[in-house]
Motif scaffolding. Structure first.
Motif, PDB file in Angstrom:
ATOM      1  N   TYR A   3       0.233   1.504  -2.061  1.00 42.86           N
ATOM      2  CA  TYR A   3      -1.193   1.290  -2.136  1.00 42.86           C
ATOM      3  C   TYR A   3      -1.296   1.812  -3.806  1.00 42.86           C
ATOM      4  O   TYR A   3      -0.633   2.291  -4.455  1.00 42.86           O
ATOM      5  CB  TYR A   3      -1.965   2.263  -1.414  1.00 42.86           C
ATOM      6  N   LEU A  78      -3.977  -7.660  -3.607  1.00 42.34           N
ATOM      7  CA  LEU A  78      -5.132  -8.665  -3.587  1.00 42.34           C
ATOM      8  C   LEU A  78      -5.176  -9.475  -4.745  1.00 42.34           C
ATOM      9  O   LEU A  78      -5.916 -10.256  -5.128  1.00 42.34           O
ATOM     10  CB  LEU A  78      -6.257  -7.751  -3.787  1.00 42.34           C
ATOM     11  N   ILE A 116     -10.829  -0.434  -4.053  1.00 41.18           N
ATOM     12  CA  ILE A 116      -9.551  -1.248  -4.720  1.00 41.18           C
ATOM     13  C   ILE A 116      -9.490  -0.631  -6.159  1.00 41.18           C
ATOM     14  O   ILE A 116     -10.408  -0.066  -6.827  1.00 41.18           O
ATOM     15  CB  ILE A 116      -9.744  -2.602  -4.806  1.00 41.18           C
ATOM     16  N   SER A 118      -6.950  -1.648 -10.170  1.00 40.98           N
ATOM     17  CA  SER A 118      -6.229  -2.205 -10.670  1.00 40.98           C
ATOM     18  C   SER A 118      -5.138  -1.470 -11.460  1.00 40.98           C
ATOM     19  O   SER A 118      -5.347  -0.466 -11.920  1.00 40.98           O
ATOM     20  CB  SER A 118      -6.921  -3.421 -11.916  1.00 40.98           C
ATOM     21  N   ARG A 143      -5.311  -2.704  -2.738  1.00 43.02           N
ATOM     22  CA  ARG A 143      -6.274  -1.889  -2.086  1.00 43.02           C
ATOM     23  C   ARG A 143      -5.722  -0.213  -2.084  1.00 43.02           C
ATOM     24  O   ARG A 143      -4.514  -0.037  -2.379  1.00 43.02           O
ATOM     25  CB  ARG A 143      -5.879  -2.294  -0.512  1.00 43.02           C
TER      26      ARG A 143
END
Length: 148
Positions: A3, A78, A116, A118, A143
């Motif tokens: 994650y 995602l 979330i 990046s 996520r």
């Protein structure tokens, strides 16, 4: 499963390797990039490459497959809004074996979407001589394990 919280800036991940064959180079190029130096070995001999070479898009698609197989967790990922700085630096020829690696160069949580974040990743592909043949910077959206 990785994650957002698991990704560390500077972390390097090896993505595996793939050997390009003449048949695969020609098949890909006939469908997606039918230039003579990708589809016709005889014509390729008279090109600036001096022989058959893989399409850069074939190289990129192959590296993407290695990336997905080795590093993209389908539950945490995602997708991606894109990439930057794609460069094909050396031709890929039949018999070449490329290995790819991914280095996290930055990451940040979303300011507008809780849970979330990046990451920016340098993706590199090297041939069997350890020559850099392709690179780009990818953005991955993922996520959080424990959203706030």
């Amino acid at each position: 499963m990785q994650y957002f919280e698991d990704i560390e800036i500077g972390a390097v991940r090896e993505l595996g390797s793939h050997t390009f064959t003449q048949d695969a180079i020609i098949a890909f190029a006939k469908q997606f990039d039918p230039q003579p130096f990708h589809i016709d070995p005889a014509a390729a001999e008279h090109s600036s490459f001096g022989g058959l070479v893989a399409s850069g898009w074939h190289t990129a698609a192959t590296v993407m497959r290695l990336l997905v197989d080795a590093a993209v967790d389908l539950e945490a990922s995602l997708g991606s809004p894109g990439f930057d700085d794609l460069a094909w630096l050396k031709p890929v020829r039949p018999g070449d074996t490329l290995r790819a690696r991914m280095t996290c160069i930055d990451k940040s949580p979303s300011r507008s979407r809780p849970g979330i974040g990046s990451g920016r990743f340098l993706i590199e592909a090297f041939n069997q001589k350890d020559e850099l043949v392709m690179r780009y910077t990818s953005i991955g959206i993922m996520r959080f394990r424990n959203p706030a």
